[in-house]
Design a protein around this motif. Structure first.
Motif, PDB file in Angstrom:
ATOM      1  N   GLU A   1       0.835  -1.203   0.000  1.00 35.02           N
ATOM      2  CA  GLU A   1       0.000   0.000   0.000  1.00 35.02           C
ATOM      3  C   GLU A   1       0.871   1.254   0.000  1.00 35.02           C
ATOM      4  O   GLU A   1       0.571   2.240  -0.686  1.00 35.02           O
ATOM      5  N   LYS A   2       1.943   1.215   0.760  1.00 28.31           N
ATOM      6  CA  LYS A   2       2.882   2.352   0.814  1.00 28.31           C
ATOM      7  C   LYS A   2       3.551   2.547  -0.548  1.00 28.31           C
ATOM      8  O   LYS A   2       3.689   3.685  -1.031  1.00 28.31           O
TER       9      LYS A   2
ATOM     10  N   LEU B   1       3.261   0.184 -10.930  1.00 33.29           N
ATOM     11  CA  LEU B   1       2.018   0.484 -10.229  1.00 33.29           C
ATOM     12  C   LEU B   1       0.978  -0.609 -10.492  1.00 33.29           C
ATOM     13  O   LEU B   1       0.290  -1.067  -9.562  1.00 33.29           O
TER      14      LEU B   1
ATOM     15  N   LYS C   1       2.353   1.638  -3.436  1.00 36.27           N
ATOM     16  CA  LYS C   1       1.317   2.114  -4.369  1.00 36.27           C
ATOM     17  C   LYS C   1       1.154   3.626  -4.263  1.00 36.27           C
ATOM     18  O   LYS C   1       1.089   4.339  -5.279  1.00 36.27           O
ATOM     19  N   LYS C   2       1.090   4.133  -3.055  1.00 30.34           N
ATOM     20  CA  LYS C   2       0.931   5.578  -2.848  1.00 30.34           C
ATOM     21  C   LYS C   2       2.110   6.349  -3.425  1.00 30.34           C
ATOM     22  O   LYS C   2       1.940   7.398  -4.065  1.00 30.34           O
ATOM     23  N   SER C   3       3.311   5.818  -3.227  1.00 33.68           N
ATOM     24  CA  SER C   3       4.520   6.474  -3.739  1.00 33.68           C
ATOM     25  C   SER C   3       4.514   6.528  -5.266  1.00 33.68           C
ATOM     26  O   SER C   3       4.826   7.565  -5.873  1.00 33.68           O
TER      27      SER C   3
ATOM     28  N   GLU D   1       1.854   6.347  -7.283  1.00 34.16           N
ATOM     29  CA  GLU D   1       0.776   7.218  -7.736  1.00 34.16           C
ATOM     30  C   GLU D   1       1.176   8.687  -7.609  1.00 34.16           C
ATOM     31  O   GLU D   1       0.886   9.502  -8.496  1.00 34.16           O
ATOM     32  N   THR D   2       1.854   9.018  -6.510  1.00 35.02           N
ATOM     33  CA  THR D   2       2.327  10.393  -6.315  1.00 35.02           C
ATOM     34  C   THR D   2       3.310  10.783  -7.422  1.00 35.02           C
ATOM     35  O   THR D   2       3.255  11.898  -7.958  1.00 35.02           O
TER      36      THR D   2
ATOM     37  N   LYS E   1      -0.709  -3.030  -7.664  1.00 30.61           N
ATOM     38  CA  LYS E   1      -2.167  -3.152  -7.457  1.00 30.61           C
ATOM     39  C   LYS E   1      -2.611  -4.615  -7.495  1.00 30.61           C
ATOM     40  O   LYS E   1      -3.465  -5.035  -6.711  1.00 30.61           O
TER      41      LYS E   1
ATOM     42  N   GLU F   1       1.533  11.515 -10.632  1.00 25.78           N
ATOM     43  CA  GLU F   1       0.739  12.738 -10.574  1.00 25.78           C
ATOM     44  C   GLU F   1       1.609  13.985 -10.637  1.00 25.78           C
ATOM     45  O   GLU F   1       1.098  15.099 -10.744  1.00 25.78           O
TER      46      GLU F   1
END
Length: 864
Positions: free
Chosen positions: A813-814, A844, A816-818, A820-821, A848, A824
């Protein structure tokens, strides 16, 4: 039989000799499948192989071997450059060390000595080129100073002269006082230097300059016509001002080239020693006086400063003007651009000289039904995509230079090179490929200058294809040479020019200029530009810091040419710089060792010669499908010049699909005939990138003939029995079980096949997964997320697994967030290489999927 360990040094020389002896490098006469031609950028005849050469050779040889195996008549011509300026400097240095110079030796003896030196050196670089496996046609080797090439160069000069495209005139040039010769605009580098910026009173004006030593002859003050500060002064108004040696009459000149924002917006000009000043002087028909001699010393106009060096005179001028009260202030932090010779790093001193130039603006070229200038032709062939530059974004770089192209100074004040075919006698001039005959009217003297090396190199795409015997015949015209040379007729325009982006101006543009004029054709259809080779940290390799240098002459004997080639090609993007370091080379040597061990394993299997290479199992079907998919990927990579994709696909197939899955599955149910056949096809695909090891294995495993001459593989029929279980399902289940086992450390999962069709391959699955058939007591059922099977665990195992999976889910999860950031972030999307962005998106997607799998597994264990 293959040796236990692959030692490249035991094979590479003999394999290269086999290729040469078989005439594999000579193009086929059969052109029914097309032609592929590429010229080798000629290294300096006196040079040694460096890592930049190796990258160029690896790229070109890979493309040449691919096209040759496609059945095309493939021509790769090697050659060396006489490298006028560089070689001349080497010989002059030798003479200086011996206490003499070229003038004492004399021109004829100097040229003879240089020729002997070059002839003794040319063989060295050629042998080093062979180390990299370059499959070029040595029977067609060329040298830019061959007799035929010399005649061709003279022919082109004479033709351009008579067409009004070459002229002699007084113009400002880039003069190197150290080498005592001109250098071309694109051989000049500009570096920033911190210096004093001096402000002086010049009558009613204040001027600023970083070069006070050039101000002795200043008699013009130039301002912008729209500058309100100087609106009271008229164009060509005369004034008298106090200056270095007393009262001086000056003239006000108004010109829009002046930058009103720089300094005070007023400047004096020194037309003899500054290109911008020279252009202003030409526009307004102003006097031009030389202040600095060609040896970098001050001339008589400098009065008491005559004979001083530039720096000595600078200090003295400041002292004089300060004493007169004319020094207003000094800015010690001024950053200004210094022009240096890119070859020897000597400071350039602009000088006006009587030199030979190519006129790039004269409309004298018949191109596609219109009279155009050389500059216009150079623009249109890229703009209308007659020539494609890869990558396309270098079009902008090309036009940024071409759109501002100035006449090309082609004369050099050195003795080594193509001497200008012009003779003089009492005001007469004679231009021809052969000298004029002396008569009773006096002797003719040939122009002592030689041509810029890039003048001859600019003819390389087609001059190398001219029949050398015909080329040396001065009685034949240029058109006759082109018509009578069969190689030129077959292979020109060449299919591809591959070179570094750093010489897009030096060479690519010059070849377009010279070839479109000389032949009426484009020189090449495509240009592939590679980047610089850098260190692991991204720094430029430098001779001044030996620790940054990767020396191929040391690397190849230790790691092998194939490992070095793969290390440079995998990860390479067209036009981008790449990194090379020993750990990376070692990684690809490990790949070569893996390939060798796979081949040894297959060689050890008993093979039934009567058995055909048919599909008999799920893993047979799987590997044939993957081989076909690999062929598609490799073909696409070669056709798009993305050799990194080719290398990555090939390495992934061997490590993953073939070695980790197919070979391991074959240990349960073997098909040696098919396995060998698959490997032989794979060797064909890998051969362009790693030619030596693939050829050795090919010959040992019974490949027909030499691999270099084999036909490129085509996709296989992949029909399998309906009873064959999809290996993709097997692989997914095995990976799932392996993942759970990894979390359980020393414990094992039991697979309950029940009445599933996977039961027919139960032995294979258990073998690949590394589990036994022992059913646990009091089992906890974990539903497989990849198949409709029960995976059985002991109670304690299940509890332990639940903890481990939750911790792993938090990490995913960590991650994934990295990711996605990062995706973006607009700055990342704008600046990161396209392949890096694709890689991030793939990471990514994979993360997922891992989260979905872990969530499902944790959900099943929730009741514990």
């Amino acid at each position: 039989m293959l040796d236990k360990v692959y030692k490249p040094q035991d094979y590479e020389d003999q394999i290269y000799q086999k290729w040469q002896d078989s005439s594999a490098f000579v193009p086929s006469d059969d052109q029914s499948k097309g032609v592929f031609s590429i010229p080798m950028p000629p290294p300096n005849a006196t040079g040694v192989l460096h890592i930049g050469h190796c990258l160029m050779l690896a790229i070109q040889d890979s493309l040449v071997r691919y096209n040759r195996m496609q059945g095309k008549s493939t021509l790769w011509i090697p050659g060396t450059d006489h490298a006028g300026l560089a070689t001349n400097a080497v010989i002059e240095k030798q003479l200086a060390e011996q206490g003499t110079n070229k003038y004492e030796l004399g021109r004829e003896a100097f040229v003879k000595r240089t020729k002997e030196f070059v002839e003794n050196s040319r063989g060295t670089i050629n042998e080093q080129i062979k180390l990299m496996g370059a499959s070029c046609d040595w029977s067609r080797e060329r040298y830019t100073f061959d007799p035929a090439m010399n005649q061709i160069v003279s022919r082109v000069f004479v033709k351009m002269y008579h067409d009004g495209l070459i002229y002699r005139g007084h113009r400002i040039v880039n003069w190197d006082p150290n080498l005592m010769t001109n250098v071309s605009d694109d051989e000049v580098e500009h570096i920033l230097e911190k210096a004093n910026l001096y402000y002086f009173k010049f009558g009613p004006f204040v001027i600023s300059t970083a070069r006070p030593e050039t101000k002795f002859g200043d008699k013009y003050i130039v301002v912008h016509p729209d500058d309100p500060r100087y609106q009271d002064y008229q164009h060509r108004q005369e004034l008298e001002v106090e200056w270095i040696f007393g009262k001086t009459k000056i003239t006000v000149i108004k010109d829009s080239a002046i930058d009103m924002e720089f300094g005070t917006g007023a400047m004096t000009i020194t037309p003899w020693h500054d290109a911008l000043d020279f252009e202003i002087a030409v526009r307004h028909d102003l006097d031009k006086e030389q202040v600095i001699d060609f040896d970098g010393k001050m001339l008589g106009i400098a009065g008491e400063c005559q004979g001083m060096t530039i720096l000595e005179a600078r200090e003295r001028v400041v002292e004089i003007l300060d004493h007169k009260g004319l020094l207003v202030k000094v800015d010690p932090n001024y950053q200004h651009s210094i022009a240096i010779n890119s070859r020897n790093k000597g400071i350039i001193e602009p000088q006006i000289r009587l030199q030979w130039f190519v006129d790039v603006n004269r409309k004298a070229i018949d191109w596609k039904g219109q009279k155009q200038s050389l500059k216009e032709v150079m623009q249109v062939v890229i703009r209308d995509h007659s020539i494609e530059i890869i990558p396309e974004y270098f079009d902008k770089t090309y036009f940024a230079w071409i759109d501002n192209l100035k006449d090309w100074c082609i004369s050099r004040q050195i003795w080594w090179g193509h001497q200008i075919p012009v003779w003089y006698r009492e005001g007469q001039i004679y231009v021809d490929t052969v000298p004029p005959k002396d008569d009773d009217k006096g002797q003719w003297e040939q122009d002592p200058d030689t041509l810029d090396t890039w003048f001859s190199s600019g003819l390389w795409s087609w001059s190398t294809l001219i029949d050398q015997e015909l080329g040396a015949d001065s009685n034949l015209s240029l058109d006759q040479l082109l018509e009578m040379s069969s190689d030129y007729q077959k292979y020109h325009p060449v299919s591809l020019l591959e070179t570094g982006y750093d010489i897009i101006f030096f060479w690519v543009a010059r070849m377009i200029l010279m070839t479109t004029y000389s032949t009426g054709q484009i020189p090449f259809k495509k240009v592939y530009l590679h980047g610089l080779v850098r260190t692991k940290s991204g720094k430029k390799m430098s001779k001044s810091d030996p620790s940054t240098i990767i020396d191929p002459l040391e690397v190849v004997p230790e790691y092998g040419a194939d490992a070095l080639r793969l290390a440079m090609l995998v990860g390479l993007s067209p036009g981008s710089d790449s990194k090379i370091y020993l750990e990376k080379i070692a990684k690809h040597r490990n790949f070569c060792n893996k390939l060798w061990n796979v081949a040894r394993y297959l060689e050890s299997l008993p093979a039934d010669k009567k058995q055909d290479a048919s599909i008999r199992s799920s893993h047979d079907y799987y590997i044939v499908q993957r081989l076909n998919q690999l062929m598609v990927e490799v073909n696409a990579g070669f056709e798009s010049y993305n050799l990194s994709v080719v290398g990555q696909s090939l390495e992934s197939f061997l490590w993953d699909d073939f070695a980790d899955w197919y070979i391991e599955a074959s240990k349960v149910e073997a098909n040696p005939t098919l396995a060998r056949a698959i490997l032989l096809e794979y060797l064909k695909l890998l051969h362009p990138l790693a030619p030596f090891i693939t050829e050795v294995i090919w010959l040992e495993l019974g490949g027909q003939g030499l691999l270099i001459s084999a036909n490129w593989p085509k996709t296989w029929p992949s029909h399998a029995s309906s009873q064959v279980v999809d290996f993709g399902r097997i692989r997914a289940l095995v990976e799932e079980v392996r993942s759970i086992n990894a979390e359980l450390e020393n414990s094992e999962v039991y697979i309950d096949f029940g009445d599933s069709d996977l039961a027919s391959v139960g032995l294979l699955v258990r073998s690949l997964a590394g589990v036994s058939d022992q059913r646990p007591d009091q089992p906890v059922v974990l539903k497989s997320v990849t198949s409709n099977l029960d995976l059985l665990l002991g109670l304690n195992q299940a509890k332990y697994l639940d903890q481990k999976l939750k911790a792993k889910l938090a990490r995913e999860e960590k991650a994934k967030k990295s990711l996605e950031t990062r995706l973006e972030n607009e700055s990342y999307l704008d600046k990161a290489p396209a392949e890096k962005i694709v890689e991030t998106k793939q990471d990514l997607a994979k993360t997922k999927l891992n989260i979905d799998r872990l969530t499902a597994q944790i959900g099943q264990l929730a009741e514990l």
